[in-house]
Structure formats: structure tokens, C-alpha cells
Design a protein around this motif. Structure first.
Motif, short mmCIF file in Angstrom:
data_model
loop_
_atom_site.label_atom_id
_atom_site.label_comp_id
_atom_site.label_asym_id
_atom_site.label_seq_id
_atom_site.Cartn_x
_atom_site.Cartn_y
_atom_site.Cartn_z
N ASP A 95 0.81 -1.22 0.00
CA ASP A 95 0.00 0.00 0.00
C ASP A 95 0.84 1.27 0.00
N GLU A 174 -7.57 -7.98 -2.74
CA GLU A 174 -7.55 -6.53 -2.51
C GLU A 174 -6.76 -5.83 -3.61
N THR A 178 -8.39 -3.14 -6.22
CA THR A 178 -8.07 -1.74 -5.94
C THR A 178 -8.25 -0.92 -7.21
N ASP A 255 -6.53 5.02 3.01
CA ASP A 255 -7.51 4.29 2.20
C ASP A 255 -7.97 5.08 0.99
N GLY A 258 -5.01 5.31 -1.54
CA GLY A 258 -4.82 3.99 -2.13
C GLY A 258 -6.01 3.50 -2.92
N ARG A 260 -8.64 1.98 -1.92
CA ARG A 260 -8.78 0.58 -1.53
C ARG A 260 -10.25 0.14 -1.54
N THR A 262 -12.75 -0.90 0.20
CA THR A 262 -13.34 -1.10 1.52
C THR A 262 -14.86 -1.08 1.43
#
Length: 350
Positions: A95, A174, A178, A255, A258, A260, A262
Motif C-alpha cells: 500500500d 484486494e 483496488t 484508504d 490507495g 482501496r 473497503t
């Protein structure tokens, strides 16, 4: 929140087991060549501190099966923390997270090992990768040398392999997702495999397997552990964006920068207007995003009621774990400890 004395005592025993093991291993590493000292220092940093939740779940999986307290089992449980330490080092590297627990991440700290050389980043990242690899190797080494009979360890061998496979699968998912279109189902799958299982379910089941737990008890561990592990990570996602960095030790921007996958972001995206989605496309994944960008993402999340929705998801999972625990036939000490661990895992600020 104050921890029960029993949990504090167990954490101290796990800390001691890790320190003794790590010290011996680092001495042997540095004996090869003194140039390896910066690597040894980062191994020590990776092992130090932490809530020791994974070790606690392993320990209470053992006790829930009716086994007595055991120093050998504490060492086996401490191996769960080395799996976590390896995952953290690799996760920060993947990350590009610069800070963990308020100090430079491993791949940042190791730049100092290259002195005044130009572009130390690549070498530091390579060393960090190897630090994470060695930590995972240490985990298996500590587990198999913990002192429990070989027959006990054999009962947990398959579960150890499953834990490693599913942890890596979650990390891979992940990475693959992403930057993709946010999707709640896909995000929850990442949560389950990347964090939930190896945080609660697998340590519990490994402790139970070491103890020779019967199938109904192992099934109860999954019914309790899987929703609790998901609730743990959902809380982590909320703290990542809305928590106090002084307490979480991480930037609120991680987050977002990145991008990400989630559940918090997926829920936000699902409820966002077309205009808000256009804004999010411009903000998510932007390196160097500042405080104004963070505030705007938070505004959109609050407007869509995404944090409240995640809180509801946490509550549902806590209720599921609590119900499973109530229906399990456990010794009183284990039932009490696992009940307290529900709170430790989900009602936290760091």
C-alpha cells in the motif's frame, strides 16, 4: 476501556515468548554479518507491541476445549502474532503506507540502511519484503517448536495451511480490486479473507485443533469467529477514515489515496449521486491528496450515511458472534474471556 487482568497477564506472557524467540533469532542473523543489523532492528520493531488479539483467540480456543493453561500453548499462540507481523510489513509495502503505529513503516525505516546512496527506496522495499518473508517463516518455526507434543501439532497442520492460503488470497483480491468499481459484496469478501479469518476464526480453530476439540465446538468457533472478525475489520475501516491518527497510528488519507476496496467506500458509492461519484473519481487514488480532499470525502460519506450503515453492519455481526457464543457449550472461564474479546475487538479507538 480497561482490560481484564487476565487478558493483561496473557498479553505479557505472549510478549515475553515473542521477545525470547526473536532475540535468539536476531542474534543468529547478525552473527552472519554485522551489516544485517538494520534488518534485525526492523524485525524487532515488527514483533514489538500490539493488542495480541490473535494470540488470545488461539489461547482461548485451547481452553474452550477443556485444556489447562500451558506455557507451550502460549508459545504456539504467540506464533499467530508473527503471522500478523508479516502481514503488516507486506501490507504497508504493497500500500506504500509511510507510517504504522506512529513510526515509519518497515520499508521507509530501512532506507537508512543505504546511507548516502542515491535512490535508497528500491533497496529498502526489497529488504522489507524479505523482513516480511522471514517473519512468516518465524511463525511456522515458533509454532512447531513450541513444546506441544507432535501429535497435537499434527492436528493443526492443515488449518495452518488454510490460514496462510486464505490470508494471501485476501491480499491478492484486494490488489486485484483496488481502483475497480466499488462493490459491497466484493469488498466484504476481501474483508473476510484478508483480515477476518486470520484474526479470529483461524486462531480459535487452531487452538481448538491443538486441544482435540470436537466438531461441534469447531463449528461454534466459526459461527462466533467469522462475524466477529468481519466486525473487527469494519471498525478498522471506520477508524482509518474518521479515527484520531494519534491513536490509530495511521494517516486518515491511506484508504483514500490507495483507493482501496473497503465496504465503507462501496456503501458510499452505492448511495452517492452522479455528481458525488464524479467528485469521488477525482479524489480517490490521488497521491498527495490534502486535508481538503479528506474533508470532502468525509462529507460525501456522511451525506450518504455510509458510516452509520457500517456501524449497523458491525452491530449485526457482534450480535451474531454473541448469539453463537451463548449457544456454545464452553467452560465458564472461556465463555467469559471470549465475551470480553468481542468488546476488545470491536469497541476500540485504535
Amino acid at each position: 476501556m480497561l482490560e481484564a487482568g487476565e487478558h493483561v497477564a496473557l498479553r505479557a506472557r505472549v510478549d515475553e515468548a515473542l521477545q525470547v524467540f526473536a532475540r535468539q533469532e536476531m542474534e543468529q542473523l547478525v552473527a552472519i554479518d554485522a551489516d544485517l543489523l538494520p534488518v534485525a532492528e526492523q524485525l524487532a520493531a515488527a514483533v514489538a507491541g500490539g493488542k495480541r488479539l490473535r494470540a488470545a483467540f488461539c489461547y482461548w480456543g485451547w481452553r474452550a476445549a477443556g485444556q489447562p493453561d500451558s506455557d507451550a500453548l502460549v508459545r504456539a499462540a504467540a506464533a499467530m502474532e508473527l503471522v500478523h507481523a508479516a502481514a503488516v510489513v507486506h501490507d504497508d509495502l504493497i500500500d506504500e503506507s509511510p507510517v504504522r503505529h506512529g513510526v515509519p513503516s518497515t520499508h521507509i525505516a530501512l532506507r537508512a540502511a543505504f546511507g548516502g546512496r542515491a535512490s535508497p527506496g528500491a533497496g529498502a522495499r526489497a529488504l522489507a519484503l524479505l523482513v516480511g518473508d522471514l517473519l512468516m517463516s518465524w511463525a511456522g518455526q515458533l509454532f512447531t517448536s513450541c513444546g506441544l507434543p507432535a501429535a497435537y501439532l499434527a492436528r493443526a497442520r492443515v488449518l495452518w495451511a488454510v490460514m496462510a492460503r486464505e490470508l494471501i488470497a485476501g491480499e491478492c483480491l484486494e490488489i486485484l480490486r483496488t481502483g475497480a468499481r466499488p462493490d459491497t459484496g466484493n469488498s466484504l469478501q476481501v474483508v473476510r479473507y484478508k483480515t477476518a479469518k486470520y484474526t479470529v476464526e483461524h486462531p480459535l480453530r487452531i487452538g481448538g485443533a491443538l486441544a482435540g476439540a470436537p466438531r461441534p465446538l469447531m463449528e461454534a468457533f466459526t459461527a462466533y469467529g467469522l462475524p466477529l472478525g468481519e466486525a473487527f475489520q469494519l471498525r478498522d475501516d471506520l477508524l482509518g477514515l474518521f479515527g484520531d491518527p494519534e491513536r490509530t497510528g495511521k494517516s486518515n488519507l491511506d484508504d483514500i489515496c490507495g483507493n482501496r476496496p473497503t465496504p465503507l467506500l462501496a456503501v458510499t458509492w452505492s448511495a452517492a449521486t452522479a455528481a458525488e461519484r464524479r467528485e469521488l473519481r477525482g479524489l480517490l487514488g490521488r497521491r498527495g491528496l490534502g486535508g481538503d480532499g479528506l474533508l470532502r470525502v468525509r462529507e460525501i460519506m456522511r451525506r450518504t450515511q455510509a458510516p452509520a450503515h457500517i456501524e449497523e453492519m458491525i452491530t449485526q455481526r457482534v450480535q451474531a458472534a454473541t448469539t453463537a457464543l451463548a449457544h456454545a457449550d464452553l467452560p465458564a472461564c472461556a465463555a467469559r474471556a471470549l465475551s470480553q474479546l468481542v468488546t476488545s475487538a470491536t469497541a476500540r479507538q485504535s
